[in-house]
Design a protein around this motif. Structure first.
Motif, PDB file in Angstrom:
ATOM      1  N   ARG A  28      31.218  45.096  32.286  1.00 36.00           N
ATOM      2  CA  ARG A  28      31.594  43.706  32.599  1.00 36.00           C
ATOM      3  C   ARG A  28      32.026  43.508  34.050  1.00 36.00           C
ATOM      4  N   GLU A  29      32.433  44.579  34.717  1.00 37.16           N
ATOM      5  CA  GLU A  29      32.857  44.455  36.113  1.00 37.16           C
ATOM      6  C   GLU A  29      31.670  44.436  37.078  1.00 37.16           C
ATOM      7  N   THR A  30      30.463  44.662  36.577  1.00 36.16           N
ATOM      8  CA  THR A  30      29.275  44.675  37.428  1.00 36.16           C
ATOM      9  C   THR A  30      28.894  43.258  37.825  1.00 36.16           C
ATOM     10  N   GLY A  78      29.494  51.295  40.473  1.00 36.33           N
ATOM     11  CA  GLY A  78      29.733  51.505  39.055  1.00 36.33           C
ATOM     12  C   GLY A  78      28.865  52.620  38.509  1.00 36.33           C
ATOM     13  N   ALA A 103      30.385  45.819  41.929  1.00 34.46           N
ATOM     14  CA  ALA A 103      30.943  44.485  41.740  1.00 34.46           C
ATOM     15  C   ALA A 103      30.332  43.499  42.736  1.00 34.46           C
TER      16      ALA A 103
END
Length: 153
Positions: A28-30, A78, A103
């Protein structure tokens, strides 16, 4: 390095769509994924029949891992995937896949190019082209050496 790293040196084909999806699935942080896929290209004026890539198992994977680790130290990444094929390939066959997630797009773009530039200079692969005019070993290009050197600070 916090990045999740996957390195593969293989004879078989890879699925660039599946590899791209794996770079961000469940992360989800991508916010960005950058990829590069290189193909075996034909030679104008001297049609290429095939290209054979040789390598030293173990040594090649270690070199690719070191390149990816350097990218992970320079940028907040990531996931990193580097796939390089070996064996005999035909024109238009996919030969290399580099993908990174981050990110932010700047880190993803830069890291992807950095990995590919260093791979072209530092990865221990030997390429032999078979064409209408015969077989020839491919020498490393000066432009590839200079591209990788441009990242040195």
């Amino acid at each position: 390095m916090a990045a999740d790293l996957r390195i593969s040196v293989q004879t078989g084909e890879f699925d660039p769509g599946a590899e791209t999806l794996a770079l961000h699935r469940g992360a989800r942080e991508t916010g960005a994924v950058a990829t590069f896929m290189g193909l075996v290209r034909d030679m104008p004026g001297d049609p290429l029949h095939s290209m054979t890539l040789e390598h030293y198992p173990g040594m090649t994977e270690k070199a690719l891992q070191q390149i990816a680790l350097q990218a992970g130290e320079r940028w907040p990444l990531g996931r990193i995937t580097v796939i390089h094929r070996v064996g005999t390939l035909q024109p238009l066959d996919p030969i290399v896949f580099v993908g990174v997630s981050s990110a932010h797009r700047e880190a993803a773009f830069a890291a992807c190019q950095f990995i590919m530039d260093y791979l072209k200079r530092d990865a221990p692969f030997w390429k032999k082209e078979r064409s209408s005019s015969g077989d020839r070993w491919v020498e490393q290009k000066e432009s590839d050496r200079l591209k990788a050197k441009s990242w040195d600070h």
